[in-house]
Design an enzyme around this catalytic site. Structure first.
Site, PDB file in Angstrom:
ATOM      1  CG  ASP A 138       2.343   6.420   4.868  1.00  0.00           C
ATOM      2  OD1 ASP A 138       2.815   5.310   5.500  1.00  0.00           O
ATOM      3  OD2 ASP A 138       0.881   6.901   4.587  1.00  0.00           O
TER       4      ASP A 138
ATOM      5  CG  ASN B 182       4.930   1.791   5.603  1.00  0.00           C
ATOM      6  OD1 ASN B 182       3.424   2.449   5.498  1.00  0.00           O
ATOM      7  ND2 ASN B 182       4.892   0.249   6.418  1.00  0.00           N
TER       8      ASN B 182
END
Ligand code: MRU
Length: 362
Positions: A241, A251
């Protein structure tokens, strides 16, 4: 990717609106939802009708376009951008996409913005697909190499966490693009899919992999350590992310524990990401704003009951305090390689610096 023989994308423009796969009803019901205003797009990102870092970026770009169809003065551009950026704090793709569209819109006269914003959002969606195909090709190369290194076992066992597939992007996915392409090229991949509590994105991953014919087994989040200890994981492949300039990876929560276990067992831990996931403004993972979601995502769970209806039930005793961080940070030292659309790089200051050219062009 295909669902029941028909090609679908997770998001698609449809006249003056946008159609998205409603991920809240998957894996039980596959249905599309129409979003007709910037407010509806913001709600869909917030409630995770659409989710996954690249997809929420593209959805937000379409949100900007929907806002511009109503009013397109400078103030309208800024208001739409602020609304969309405020929906979820962690995945940098969201801010990256909104700021890119905002910059370009503010450079042109207001009357041109309604048409131009559709075009910019469409271009972003198309480039996501190409980017993911490239990530998939590099990642599949790594998986093939690992399979050859191991003497071509009957199954190459790959563990993944969360959903980094086409549902989290426009098409293909990031980590799953690598798995799809390895599978398609004859590497006998089998995937261990972490359940990914509390939102159970692992169920989305199982659904996707089954549609593409990739063998997969769902495991509870706590099972990965044992599987690694037993020699039943050959590589891990996850999405991201946000990645910092020194290669720290943010993440889905739980990624860090898997990376630690993989490191302890000498198992390669690969992170697949588009360059739009790199946050060039921060060096250390600790600087990332981690999203905390509602506690009832932990205390409750929903699923399909025996009658075929979606039902939400309570797991924890009444009054239980619960905390729900949605992401965690995996230090660069635990990451074997970053798989980007431009190639495979080291998760380090030096590796990220090799992409400076791109940064300047972006
Ligand atoms: O909270 P979510 O479901 O939006 O989180 C998604 C993830 O953490 C994915 O692993 C990541 O965005 C990569 S998606 C290609």
């Amino acid at each position: 990717m295909k669902v029941n023989g028909t090609h679908h994308r997770s998001i698609q423009r449809s006249g003056a609106a946008v159609q998205v796969v409603d991920q809240r009803s998957l894996p039980h019901v596959f249905r599309m939802q129409t979003l007709s205003s910037v407010g509806e797009v913001a709600d869909a990102i917030r409630d995770m009708t659409v989710r996954g870092a690249p997809l929420i970026g593209v959805a937000a770009a379409y949100g900007m376009a929907l806002a511009m169809q109503v009013q397109a003065d400078d103030g309208d551009v800024s208001r739409a951008a602020s609304l969309l950026v405020s929906t979820r704090p962690t995945a940098i793709n969201l801010r990256w996409a909104v700021e890119a569209i905002q910059r370009q819109l503010l450079r042109m006269p207001a009357p041109l913005r309604p048409a131009a914003s559709w075009q910019l959002a469409d271009e972003l969606a198309e480039s996501d697909v190409l980017t993911n195909q490239r990530i998939g090709a590099w990642g599949a190369g790594l998986l093939r190499q690992r399979w050859l290194e191991l003497g071509q076992p009957a199954r190459l066992e790959v563990l993944t966490h969360c959903n980094a597939g086409w549902l989290g992007c426009v098409d293909w996915g990031t980590a799953l693009a690598a798995i799809y392409q390895a599978h398609d090229s004859g590497v006998p991949v089998h995937v261990w899919v972490d359940e990914t509590r509390p939102r159970n994105q692992g169920a989305l991953t199982c659904w996707e992999l089954a549609r593409h014919g990739v063998p997969a087994t769902l495991v509870a989040d706590n099972a990965g350590g044992l599987l690694m200890q037993q020699g039943r994981v050959h590589a891990c492949m996850v999405g991201a992310d946000r990645v910092t300039t020194q290669g720290d990876v943010c993440n889905k929560v739980g990624t860090y524990l898997k990376a630690l276990a993989a490191r302890a067992h000498g198992i390669p831990f690969y992170v697949a990401l588009p360059l739009s996931t790199v946050d060039w403004t921060i060096q250390r993972g600790e600087e990332i704003d981690i999203e905390y979601r509602a506690a009832d995502e932990v205390t409750h769970v929903s699923g399909r009951n025996a009658a075929g209806h979606i039902e939400r039930v309570q797991l924890a005793p009444d009054g239980t305090l619960a905390e729900n961080p949605a992401f965690d940070i995996t230090p660069a030292a635990c990451v074997s390689a970053l798989v980007t659309e431009l190639g495979v790089i080291e998760a380090s200051e030096r590796g990220l610096a090799s992409l400076q050219q791109y940064r300047k062009a972006a």
